[in-house]
Scaffold this motif. Structure first.
Motif, PDB file in Angstrom:
ATOM      1  N   ALA A   1     140.649 -10.604  24.606  1.00 39.22           N
ATOM      2  CA  ALA A   1     139.451 -11.053  23.891  1.00 39.22           C
ATOM      3  C   ALA A   1     139.602 -12.492  23.404  1.00 39.22           C
ATOM      4  CB  ALA A   1     139.173 -10.127  22.712  1.00 39.22           C
ATOM      5  N   ALA A   2     140.789 -12.838  22.933  1.00 39.37           N
ATOM      6  CA  ALA A   2     141.010 -14.191  22.403  1.00 39.37           C
ATOM      7  C   ALA A   2     140.814 -15.257  23.467  1.00 39.37           C
ATOM      8  CB  ALA A   2     142.416 -14.292  21.800  1.00 39.37           C
ATOM      9  N   GLY A   3     141.223 -14.924  24.698  1.00 39.06           N
ATOM     10  CA  GLY A   3     141.106 -15.922  25.767  1.00 39.06           C
ATOM     11  C   GLY A   3     140.033 -15.603  26.776  1.00 39.06           C
ATOM     12  N   ASP A   4     139.253 -14.534  26.538  1.00 39.67           N
ATOM     13  CA  ASP A   4     138.229 -14.087  27.481  1.00 39.67           C
ATOM     14  C   ASP A   4     138.827 -14.002  28.881  1.00 39.67           C
ATOM     15  OD1 ASP A   4     135.654 -13.161  28.037  1.00 39.67           O
ATOM     16  OD2 ASP A   4     134.922 -15.159  28.563  1.00 39.67           O
ATOM     17  N   ASP A   5     140.001 -13.313  28.966  1.00 36.78           N
ATOM     18  CA  ASP A   5     140.842 -13.364  30.159  1.00 36.78           C
ATOM     19  C   ASP A   5     141.074 -11.961  30.729  1.00 36.78           C
ATOM     20  OD1 ASP A   5     142.763 -13.829  32.085  1.00 36.78           O
ATOM     21  OD2 ASP A   5     144.181 -14.807  30.718  1.00 36.78           O
ATOM     22  N   LEU A   6     140.506 -11.696  31.897  1.00 37.35           N
ATOM     23  CA  LEU A   6     140.647 -10.402  32.554  1.00 37.35           C
ATOM     24  C   LEU A   6     142.097 -10.080  32.875  1.00 37.35           C
ATOM     25  CD1 LEU A   6     139.357  -7.889  33.849  1.00 37.35           C
ATOM     26  CD2 LEU A   6     139.022  -9.256  35.930  1.00 37.35           C
ATOM     27  N   GLU A   7     142.913 -11.088  33.105  1.00 38.91           N
ATOM     28  CA  GLU A   7     144.322 -10.864  33.446  1.00 38.91           C
ATOM     29  C   GLU A   7     145.124 -10.293  32.273  1.00 38.91           C
ATOM     30  OE1 GLU A   7     145.558 -11.184  36.551  1.00 38.91           O
ATOM     31  OE2 GLU A   7     143.484 -11.617  37.099  1.00 38.91           O
ATOM     32  N   ARG A   8     144.557 -10.314  31.082  1.00 45.26           N
ATOM     33  CA  ARG A   8     145.285  -9.839  29.902  1.00 45.26           C
ATOM     34  C   ARG A   8     144.776  -8.485  29.418  1.00 45.26           C
ATOM     35  NH1 ARG A   8     146.692 -14.647  26.004  1.00 45.26           N
ATOM     36  NH2 ARG A   8     148.472 -13.276  25.656  1.00 45.26           N
ATOM     37  N   THR A   9     144.069  -7.783  30.322  1.00 45.36           N
ATOM     38  CA  THR A   9     143.578  -6.439  30.025  1.00 45.36           C
ATOM     39  C   THR A   9     143.598  -5.631  31.313  1.00 45.36           C
ATOM     40  OG1 THR A   9     141.812  -5.167  28.939  1.00 45.36           O
ATOM     41  CG2 THR A   9     141.119  -7.007  30.356  1.00 45.36           C
ATOM     42  N   VAL A  10     143.016  -4.448  31.282  1.00 47.77           N
ATOM     43  CA  VAL A  10     142.951  -3.584  32.461  1.00 47.77           C
ATOM     44  C   VAL A  10     141.600  -3.778  33.145  1.00 47.77           C
ATOM     45  CG1 VAL A  10     142.884  -1.182  33.242  1.00 47.77           C
ATOM     46  CG2 VAL A  10     144.545  -1.888  31.505  1.00 47.77           C
ATOM     47  N   ASN A  11     141.638  -4.056  34.423  1.00 48.64           N
ATOM     48  CA  ASN A  11     140.416  -4.152  35.219  1.00 48.64           C
ATOM     49  C   ASN A  11     139.973  -2.718  35.515  1.00 48.64           C
ATOM     50  OD1 ASN A  11     138.644  -4.195  37.466  1.00 48.64           O
ATOM     51  ND2 ASN A  11     139.383  -6.236  38.013  1.00 48.64           N
ATOM     52  N   TYR A  12     138.905  -2.270  34.877  1.00 51.23           N
ATOM     53  CA  TYR A  12     138.547  -0.862  35.008  1.00 51.23           C
ATOM     54  C   TYR A  12     137.956  -0.518  36.364  1.00 51.23           C
ATOM     55  CZ  TYR A  12     134.433  -2.913  32.669  1.00 51.23           C
ATOM     56  OH  TYR A  12     133.401  -3.723  32.290  1.00 51.23           O
ATOM     57  N   ALA A  13     137.457  -1.489  37.118  1.00 54.64           N
ATOM     58  CA  ALA A  13     137.021  -1.210  38.491  1.00 54.64           C
ATOM     59  C   ALA A  13     138.242  -0.879  39.357  1.00 54.64           C
ATOM     60  CB  ALA A  13     136.261  -2.398  39.064  1.00 54.64           C
ATOM     61  N   GLU A  14     139.312  -1.659  39.210  1.00 61.87           N
ATOM     62  CA  GLU A  14     140.547  -1.372  39.951  1.00 61.87           C
ATOM     63  C   GLU A  14     141.147  -0.033  39.512  1.00 61.87           C
ATOM     64  OE1 GLU A  14     143.157  -4.702  39.461  1.00 61.87           O
ATOM     65  OE2 GLU A  14     141.874  -6.033  40.656  1.00 61.87           O
ATOM     66  N   LEU A  15     141.100   0.247  38.218  1.00 59.95           N
ATOM     67  CA  LEU A  15     141.596   1.522  37.704  1.00 59.95           C
ATOM     68  C   LEU A  15     140.829   2.681  38.331  1.00 59.95           C
ATOM     69  CD1 LEU A  15     143.212   3.304  35.674  1.00 59.95           C
ATOM     70  CD2 LEU A  15     141.304   2.931  34.087  1.00 59.95           C
ATOM     71  N   ALA A  16     139.511   2.599  38.338  1.00 58.40           N
ATOM     72  CA  ALA A  16     138.687   3.678  38.888  1.00 58.40           C
ATOM     73  C   ALA A  16     139.003   3.903  40.361  1.00 58.40           C
ATOM     74  CB  ALA A  16     137.211   3.358  38.696  1.00 58.40           C
ATOM     75  N   GLN A  17     139.174   2.830  41.112  1.00 52.85           N
ATOM     76  CA  GLN A  17     139.481   2.968  42.534  1.00 52.85           C
ATOM     77  C   GLN A  17     140.862   3.601  42.736  1.00 52.85           C
ATOM     78  OE1 GLN A  17     138.724  -0.806  44.465  1.00 52.85           O
ATOM     79  NE2 GLN A  17     136.693  -0.914  43.546  1.00 52.85           N
ATOM     80  N   ARG A  18     141.803   3.225  41.924  1.00 55.62           N
ATOM     81  CA  ARG A  18     143.153   3.795  42.047  1.00 55.62           C
ATOM     82  C   ARG A  18     143.148   5.291  41.734  1.00 55.62           C
ATOM     83  NH1 ARG A  18     148.853   1.475  39.804  1.00 55.62           N
ATOM     84  NH2 ARG A  18     150.093   2.790  41.154  1.00 55.62           N
ATOM     85  N   LEU A  19     142.460   5.676  40.660  1.00 52.06           N
ATOM     86  CA  LEU A  19     142.396   7.090  40.293  1.00 52.06           C
ATOM     87  C   LEU A  19     141.632   7.894  41.345  1.00 52.06           C
ATOM     88  CD1 LEU A  19     141.852   6.833  36.443  1.00 52.06           C
ATOM     89  CD2 LEU A  19     143.991   7.252  37.688  1.00 52.06           C
ATOM     90  N   HIS A  20     140.564   7.326  41.879  1.00 51.49           N
ATOM     91  CA  HIS A  20     139.807   7.994  42.938  1.00 51.49           C
ATOM     92  C   HIS A  20     140.699   8.200  44.156  1.00 51.49           C
ATOM     93  CE1 HIS A  20     136.780   8.481  46.151  1.00 51.49           C
ATOM     94  NE2 HIS A  20     136.085   9.081  45.198  1.00 51.49           N
ATOM     95  N   GLY A  21     141.530   7.215  44.484  1.00 52.95           N
ATOM     96  CA  GLY A  21     142.448   7.341  45.603  1.00 52.95           C
ATOM     97  C   GLY A  21     143.453   8.466  45.406  1.00 52.95           C
ATOM     98  N   ILE A  22     143.934   8.639  44.200  1.00 57.58           N
ATOM     99  CA  ILE A  22     144.856   9.742  43.898  1.00 57.58           C
ATOM    100  C   ILE A  22     144.110  11.070  43.985  1.00 57.58           C
ATOM    101  CG2 ILE A  22     146.293  10.794  42.102  1.00 57.58           C
ATOM    102  CD1 ILE A  22     146.865   7.866  41.148  1.00 57.58           C
ATOM    103  N   LEU A  23     142.892  11.091  43.458  1.00 58.98           N
ATOM    104  CA  LEU A  23     142.080  12.307  43.470  1.00 58.98           C
ATOM    105  C   LEU A  23     141.808  12.777  44.892  1.00 58.98           C
ATOM    106  CD1 LEU A  23     140.683  14.192  41.452  1.00 58.98           C
ATOM    107  CD2 LEU A  23     138.663  12.742  41.617  1.00 58.98           C
ATOM    108  N   THR A  24     141.543  11.856  45.788  1.00 57.20           N
ATOM    109  CA  THR A  24     141.231  12.214  47.179  1.00 57.20           C
ATOM    110  C   THR A  24     142.461  12.201  48.078  1.00 57.20           C
ATOM    111  OG1 THR A  24     140.662   9.918  47.707  1.00 57.20           O
ATOM    112  CG2 THR A  24     138.853  11.370  47.010  1.00 57.20           C
ATOM    113  N   GLY A  25     143.610  11.923  47.515  1.00 58.98           N
ATOM    114  CA  GLY A  25     144.841  11.810  48.292  1.00 58.98           C
ATOM    115  C   GLY A  25     145.494  13.149  48.568  1.00 58.98           C
ATOM    116  N   GLU A  26     146.801  13.126  48.660  1.00 57.00           N
ATOM    117  CA  GLU A  26     147.589  14.302  49.019  1.00 57.00           C
ATOM    118  C   GLU A  26     147.269  15.504  48.123  1.00 57.00           C
ATOM    119  OE1 GLU A  26     152.273  15.703  48.903  1.00 57.00           O
ATOM    120  OE2 GLU A  26     151.768  13.615  48.578  1.00 57.00           O
ATOM    121  N   PRO A  27     146.887  16.626  48.725  1.00 60.13           N
ATOM    122  CA  PRO A  27     146.562  17.813  47.919  1.00 60.13           C
ATOM    123  C   PRO A  27     147.778  18.355  47.172  1.00 60.13           C
ATOM    124  CG  PRO A  27     145.655  18.023  50.135  1.00 60.13           C
ATOM    125  CD  PRO A  27     146.587  16.839  50.147  1.00 60.13           C
TER     126      PRO A  27
END
Length: 128
Positions: free
Chosen positions: A51-77
């Protein structure tokens, strides 16, 4: 003696309702036909630097998070929701900015033999 500041309550980033058709479960029909699974993730981290630097690199990119979790969800049973939840928590904690993660997995189409709304497994994991 210096005055102590109150402890910082963790900030949270929440992504709810990531949905996928997947093939997890202990029964053969679950592995063959699959069913709907839904995941909610709550991450605890300090968002003040971002927030102090308005910097995405200093937080979690929730679009990338959602894609990663979706990949695990649809991955190996896996047989158990508990196993799937642990894999997702591990993925969240792989980001060094994340102090803790709470994962809730929903299995709304489970076969219970009685009317019901939802089955969930929720876990919370934190960095040691």
């Amino acid at each position: 003696m210096p005055e102590q500041l109150p402890a910082h309550t963790p900030d949270r980033i929440t992504v709810r309702g990531i949905t996928a058709h997947a093939h997890h479960g202990v029964y053969d029909w679950e592995r063959e036909r699959g069913q709907t699974f839904v995941v909610d993730a709550v991450l605890e981290l300090d968002t003040r630097p971002a927030a102090a630097g308005d910097d995405l690199e200093r937080t979690v990119n929730y679009a990338e998070l959602a894609q990663r979790l979706h990949g695990i969800l649809t991955g190996e049973p896996v047989d158990l929701l508990e196993t799937l939840a642990q894999r997702m928590a591990d993925a969240c904690l792989a980001n060094p900015l994340v102090d803790a993660a709470e994962i809730t997995l929903h299995k709304p189409d489970a076969e219970l033999g009685v009317p019901f709304d939802d089955v969930t497994v929720a876990i919370r994991r934190q960095r040691p």
